[in-house]
Design an enzyme around this catalytic site. Sequence first.
Site, short mmCIF file in Angstrom:
data_model
loop_
_atom_site.label_atom_id
_atom_site.label_comp_id
_atom_site.label_asym_id
_atom_site.label_seq_id
_atom_site.Cartn_x
_atom_site.Cartn_y
_atom_site.Cartn_z
CG HIS A 1 -0.11 13.96 10.89
ND1 HIS A 1 -0.14 14.38 9.71
CD2 HIS A 1 -0.21 12.72 10.77
CE1 HIS A 1 -0.31 13.52 8.56
NE2 HIS A 1 -0.23 12.44 9.23
CG ASP B 1 0.13 17.89 8.96
OD1 ASP B 1 1.20 17.41 9.50
OD2 ASP B 1 -0.70 16.80 9.01
CB SER C 1 0.53 10.51 7.02
OG SER C 1 -1.07 10.44 6.93
#
Length: 256
Positions: A73, A116, A208
């Site tokens: 992402h 992911d 992230s």
Amino acid sequence: MKLVLLILFVATACARTSPDRTAPYTDGPQERIVNGYPAEEGKAPYAVGLRMNNGAVGAGSVIGNTWVLTAAHCLTTDSVTIHYGSNRAWNGQIQHTVSKDNFFRHPGFGNSAGHDIGLIRTPHVDFTNLINKVSLPTFSQKGERFENWWTVACGWGGMASGNLANWLQCMDVQIISNDECARSYGSVASTDMCTRATDGKSVCGGDSGGALVTHDNPIQVGVIVFASGGCKNGPSGYTRVSDHLDWIKENSGIAY
């Protein structure tokens, strides 16, 4: 049942398209890994800061001289600038801007939970005491769930009013079973993993793509992808690296 995460959507976090995840984020004074500690210089030489051309930020890990591992992402933009070799993420020893032609997102990302994960092909970077790779699990560890292993996660997360943590923050956390994690989130994909939120420790917005690394014989076992609402009230979540070793080898050639 889809995994429902009580997480705030934030425009300046890593861009993403999956309906089941969003980049973790919290508002307020703790604009970083929550309840972590400042890292000494060189603690995580594999850690890199990512700045996307759309204004988003994230993190990644060096896994080879020309490869960075991150969250898929974080690769939904046209280019990313990678900052290497300093606990001050945006003031690294080396910077490389890489175009989306060098992005590799797992084909399962956006179609199902637990995939992911992404790769960035980079210009060659020499290893030093401040820039170095982290090893991945071996193929013999593909079935290892790493439950109860102690790990460290580091990052520069948190974006309130455009401010980022200006020094690398780390937290020492223990991997839990997916069954325990599911008691907080309803369900967890088998290809995801979680760490316990002991003493309120959690990853948060801007972390992230960063690495979850074992304490003993350090290997990267997870990629940071989600947290609970407020980043203090539940387990932190990661894509499980050992379940994606074939894909990593197929695209980067890196294997152990």
